[in-house]
Motif scaffolding. Structure first.
Motif, PDB file in Angstrom:
ATOM      1  N   TRP A 211       0.887  -1.187  -0.094  1.00 23.26           N
ATOM      2  CA  TRP A 211       0.057  -0.036  -0.041  1.00 23.26           C
ATOM      3  C   TRP A 211       0.713   1.192   0.034  1.00 23.26           C
ATOM      4  N   ASP A 264      -8.144   7.175   0.322  1.00 26.76           N
ATOM      5  CA  ASP A 264      -7.784   5.837   0.702  1.00 26.76           C
ATOM      6  C   ASP A 264      -6.129   5.705   0.839  1.00 26.76           C
ATOM      7  N   GLY A 291     -12.966   6.642   4.568  1.00 25.01           N
ATOM      8  CA  GLY A 291     -12.291   5.809   3.580  1.00 25.01           C
ATOM      9  C   GLY A 291     -11.029   5.771   3.779  1.00 25.01           C
ATOM     10  N   ARG A 292     -10.136   5.962   4.671  1.00 23.94           N
ATOM     11  CA  ARG A 292      -8.764   5.893   5.040  1.00 23.94           C
ATOM     12  C   ARG A 292      -8.749   4.369   5.193  1.00 23.94           C
ATOM     13  N   ARG A 293      -7.357   3.939   4.616  1.00 18.08           N
ATOM     14  CA  ARG A 293      -7.018   2.347   4.899  1.00 18.08           C
ATOM     15  C   ARG A 293      -6.092   2.628   6.228  1.00 18.08           C
TER      16      ARG A 293
END
Length: 353
Positions: A211, A264, A291-293
């Motif tokens: 990521w 994200d 919506g953040r990872r």
């Protein structure tokens, strides 16, 4: 310069528990000797001065000086100290202010200048370094040398822990508490938890590194001692993989960076149990809804944090918040090395011609 491969960071981080066991008793003895040599001179304020990892160590140690050492404590970067009044003494006796200059190499020019300036203004001075006979050891009145044997060219990992260890032990001994010996034993015992944490988080760090390698930016959050950990971890990603990464205070992210795109992007929340934990949990929940990872660096059973996380880098045990940076920073080296490997990059851009 030959390219420095990412796997050097893996060797470094996997040496941390052994270093902690080897260095704690000797460093504690040295600190007790130095404080005894002060012949009871009172310390009311400690200023921790450093650049890069050394400054991050100061941020991580501040709480220990306040709670266990019983003194005012201010961690400052070198330029802020030199240019913006960092040597203003506490009270009428400037000798009651102890300026601690931290430098792994011992030759950081602005740390040397900071110690020299502090002495000129009457403050007590102490160098914390990994290098015997270096410039900071002569610039300061006293020095604690925490020697990490068999160093390799690498972003600071073992040297960071060594300097952080010295600061935490100094905080404990400044407090003069009867519980001091117990606190030192507590620190020495953390080697087991360090190993358990590294073993539990390594595989997940490799997954999360994917990521970071593809994101436009990565943020790492913490509060109190964990703010220092977040700054340190961001520095490892930059030094190792050359990506845009930054550490930020939990609450400040909520006020500003939560509005940044992409929504994200990976967001690490370093959240040991402690004073800032509840707010970290609230921010993790809010970030997840945006919506953040979210990547939680937390106890695996800490559902207040992990329930909102896309990944968990677990710390499978308890540690006092003041000492938590010794354990919670370990993920950063695995993550940074794996991110550099995913991008095919050498450390410090050492593969550039």
């Amino acid at each position: 310069m030959e390219p420095i491969p990412p796997d050097v960071m893996v060797r470094q981080v996997e040496s941390l528990s052994g270093d902690l066991r080897r260095l704690t008793a000797d460093t504690d003895e040295r600190i007790r000797e130095l404080l005894a040599a002060r012949r009871g001179r009172t310390v009311r304020e400690v200023i921790l001065v450093g650049s890069g990892d050394s400054h991050h160590a100061g941020q991580a140690a501040e709480l220990a000086f306040r709670t266990l050492g019983g003194v005012r404590c201010t961690p400052l970067s070198t330029l802020r100290f030199l240019a913006y009044g960092g040597t203003t003494p506490a009270g009428d006796d400037p000798g009651q202010t102890l300026v601690v200059g931290v430098s792994a190499s011992g030759n950081t020019p602005l740390v040397v200048r900071s110690l020299e300036q502090a002495r000129q203004r009457g403050a007590a001075t102490l160098a914390v370094t990994g290098t015997q006979g270096s410039r900071v050891t002569t610039a300061a009145e006293q020095a604690v040398v925490v020697d990490v044997a068999d160093r390799e060219r690498s972003p600071g990992i073992r040297t960071y822990q060594a300097n952080l260890l010295a600061l935490l032990l100094l905080a404990v001994r400044l407090g003069g508490s009867p519980e001091g010996d117990g606190h030192v034993d507590e620190i020495a015992s953390l080697g087991v938890l360090i190993d358990e944490t590294l073993s539990a988080s390594r595989a997940e760090c490799r997954r999360v590194a994917g990521w970071c390698a593809t994101a436009e930016g990565t943020m790492l959050l913490g509060s109190g001692p964990s703010y220092g950990t977040a700054l340190y971890a961001a520095a490892k990603l930059v030094e190792a993989a050359g990506i845009g990464a930054a550490g930020q205070d939990v609450e400040e992210w909520c006020h500003v960076e939560r509005f940044a795109y992409p929504v994200d992007a990976p967001l690490f929340v370093v959240a040991p149990p402690g004073r800032g934990h509840d707010r970290a949990a609230e921010v993790a929940q809010r970030a997840h809804k945006l919506g953040r990872r979210v990547v939680a660096v937390a106890r695996p059973d800490d559902e207040a944090i992990t329930a909102h996380a896309a990944a968990v880098l677990p710390v499978p045990g308890d540690v006092r918040e003041e000492f938590s940076p010794l354990v919670y920073h370990g993920f950063a080296s695995y993550l940074a090395a794996a991110t550099a490997e995913a991008l095919g990059r050498a450390l410090f851009q050492s593969d550039r011609r």
